[in-house]
Scaffold this motif. Structure first.
Motif, PDB file in Angstrom:
ATOM      1  N   GLU A 375       0.836  -1.210   0.000  1.00  0.00           N
ATOM      2  CA  GLU A 375       0.000   0.000   0.000  1.00  0.00           C
ATOM      3  C   GLU A 375       0.872   1.262   0.000  1.00  0.00           C
ATOM      4  N   ARG A 376       1.956   1.219   0.769  1.00  0.00           N
ATOM      5  CA  ARG A 376       2.853   2.381   0.799  1.00  0.00           C
ATOM      6  C   ARG A 376       3.358   2.707  -0.614  1.00  0.00           C
ATOM      7  N   ASN A 379       0.719   4.252  -2.751  1.00  0.00           N
ATOM      8  CA  ASN A 379       0.475   5.623  -2.299  1.00  0.00           C
ATOM      9  C   ASN A 379       1.562   6.582  -2.778  1.00  0.00           C
ATOM     10  N   LEU A 394      -6.155   7.471  -3.931  1.00  0.00           N
ATOM     11  CA  LEU A 394      -5.572   6.753  -2.789  1.00  0.00           C
ATOM     12  C   LEU A 394      -6.622   5.819  -2.192  1.00  0.00           C
TER      13      LEU A 394
ATOM     14  N   LEU B 259       2.508   9.182   4.250  1.00  0.00           N
ATOM     15  CA  LEU B 259       2.201   7.959   3.491  1.00  0.00           C
ATOM     16  C   LEU B 259       3.412   7.048   3.342  1.00  0.00           C
ATOM     17  N   LYS B 285      -4.860  10.330   4.008  1.00  0.00           N
ATOM     18  CA  LYS B 285      -5.245   9.764   2.702  1.00  0.00           C
ATOM     19  C   LYS B 285      -6.487  10.446   2.144  1.00  0.00           C
TER      20      LYS B 285
END
Lengths: 406, 406
Positions: A375-376, A379, A394, B259, B285
């Protein structure tokens, strides 16, 4: 069903990729084409031009039946690790044959070279070490060592060619990770990997296509070298997100990260070795673009790709500790499905019960540090989008499901 | 020479500041005005509108003789720590009297309140703890505790007013750090700290001036409430750097930092307490601007300023470990001189031999972690500049020497 596996980046999917895909299917007489594709960041340490979802659409339209993601911890790596990750994933999905493009075109030479390297491992290692002590980069040292070792026998394979090197590592990884998978190769035609300008009216390198987009901002120039769907997906992405991703879009973030990180923190970043943290700090202040910075940073000791990968790890704050956690032995944490055709879906149903690795459809299904890191990466990739679109995007990543082809 | 010390942010220097400066000099009959000014980031956790150099020019033109920097580790802090830093620096420079603006205007009430608080410390601490256990922020709890403790005696001083609170902490810090310095206060007139619109044709709050610049982009509106030099310095900065610094300019960097940081890393950031790291991650986010984010982040538990300071520490990656290193007891690592008049220079020459702290003119003269951190803060502040100007400006910080006034 007979399956062929491809290792791809599709940045973007062009006529050369379509040729390779079609040829691979023909040559291996496969029913199903399975591709493992780098996600947001690529092997040479660069952001993908457009998101993995657009590239999945392109691939499905081009005839791929199953698209899965090569996760960051394998995609942003030297050829050997990159190849290992790709082969592990294809093997997990019970692929019969991996088929790669090469400058050689002769699969026997790859197997023979692997045999030669295995039996000469010690001499090889010594030779590489000797070359590296002269201050050369690993690939250059490996290439010199190879020439020295093979110069009395016939040169089995030119390891100066990037796709031959990758091919060699696929074969090497096959020996390590798979009992059943075989390798085949297709001779690469016309456009060379590093071609910077579009030379032909039908086939062009991905490099030259990206250059046409960024430098000439020309959609007309690329129309003829891309399948229709690729062309449309690029057009759509540009219209929707107002950006194509290249390093320049991330340079302010990278510069900020290097300037705001302590030296001790930079030293913890994966691939930050031999005091590079000081060099990062010292050079980034003087640069006003990524390109300018790379020229300040570059030395004979490191290849361009090696330094770009380091920059990617700095950008994503991926540390040595994190990477060793991600690369640890044992089964893969999960495989992320990006897209599938109806035939692909049928194939996946048939192997599902024997899968020893979770095949996930949405990021929300994944657990553990691999998912958090995944996920990082997504993002950070999206930081190049305009702010008003970014927040929505996002959020969308979490609920995005695989794309269905026909 | 008799000296008066001021604690300032000058964001920007306006007619109200000029009034305070002139009155302070009159009231204390001082020959020399010494101001300690927050550098790049301010007490409420915000970037300064323009760089410290422009604000130094404004201050010198306004009559300040010596301008020194209140370093980040004191400037981006709650009132108590902020006041301690400022008083320590003024005391080091042998200031006779510190003179602050307040809503009260009566210095006796500050001394009396300090006396009262010292003798009622235990009750006070208990009362604050009780109020905080209800989920209130520290300032709100302190204000309630104060009302409870003093409601039978006459209310010595309203601690609901921001400048009274600061004043109280100056007096408190004086008792702790100085044997000789005294405090005086000037009644604040007209514009209130939190006024959002310009109400008067001569005196306006810094908040309303910044608002006029950012929201109305109006130079005309602010012309009459600023001294000529302040007005010109703002105009020049806008022309040269194409930006006025506010949080929105840094929001992409902040969003990217949150993030790309692991939860474990965020938890190491100074003032990231009680699981705030998860709240930072979850809310950022969904935001497409700093303002939007702050509204998502805000709870009764934390003041706006407290959360903005946390955001500043995230932006500058200032950790708990680093901050305790910077705030450790013992002498200040150095004091950075930003500007001086001829009279100021003469004063500095006269006290130089007795100084127990290095008074530096250029960042390059400073050593140790304080200097490294100082440079980091300047560099992060400059990330709001356009890329083509940024590199030059990053370089210039190192050789920048104090500004000479007349």
């Amino acid at each position: 069903m007979k399956t062929v596996g491809l290792v791809v980046e599709y940045n973007p999917f062009h006529n050369g990729h379509l040729y390779h895909l079609t040829k691979s299917k023909e040559q291996t007489k496969a029913d199903v084409v399975i591709a493992v594709m780098s996600g947001s960041f690529l092997q040479r340490g660069e952001p993908a031009l457009v998101s993995k979802w657009q590239r999945t659409n392109m691939a499905l339209a081009g005839g791929v039946d199953i698209l899965v993601e090569l996760p960051y911890y394998y995609s942003v790596q030297k050829a050997q690790t990159f190849a290992e990750g790709a082969i592990r994933i294809l093997n997990t999905l019970s692929v019969d044959t991996v088929c790669f493009g090469s400058e050689s075109g002769d699969i026997t030479s790859f197997y023979e070279l692997h045999e030669f390297m295995t039996t000469h491992k010690e001499e090889w290692d010594n030779e590489v070490k000797k070359e590296m002590s002269k201050g050369l980069s690993y690939p250059k040292a490996a290439s010199n060592a190879f020439t020295t070792l093979t110069n009395e026998s016939k040169p089995l394979l030119s390891l100066a060619e990037p796709n031959n090197i990758l091919g060699f590592h696929y074969v090497e990884a096959l020996h390590k990770w798979s009992k059943t998978m075989r390798a085949e190769t297709i001779l690469r035609t016309k456009a060379q990997y590093h071609d910077e300008e579009i030379q032909d009216t039908q086939i062009a390198s991905a490099t030259s296509i990206r250059k046409a987009l960024f430098e000439h901002e020309s959609f007309d120039q690329i129309r003829t070298v891309l399948p229709q769907t690729s062309y449309e997906q690029l057009l759509t992405y540009g219209k929707e997100f107002h950006v194509f991703h290249d390093w320049e879009a991330y340079f302010p973030l990278l510069q900020y990260q290097v300037l705001s990180s302590s030296v001790a923190k930079l030293e913890q970043i994966y691939e930050c070795e031999e005091g590079l943290e000081y060099r990062l700090k010292e050079t980034i202040k003087r640069a006003s673009s990524f390109k300018e910075w790379m020229h300040l940073l570059k030395t004979k000791r490191y290849t361009w790709s090696r330094l770009q990968r380091l920059a990617t790890h700095v950008l994503t704050q991926t540390t040595k500790t994190e990477m060793s956690q991600l690369l640890k032995d044992g089964p893969l944490p999960y495989i992320r499905l990006l897209g599938m055709s109806q035939k692909g879906q049928a194939y996946l149903s048939s192997i599902k019960k024997d899968l020893d690795t979770p095949l996930i459809s949405r990021l929300a299904e994944a657990k553990g540090f691999a998912a958090t890191h995944d996920e990082r990466i997504s993002n950070v990739y999206k930081m190049a989008l305009p702010p008003e679109i970014r927040a929505q995007s996002l959020y969308d990543e979490y609920k995005q499901i695989p794309i269905r082809g026909h």
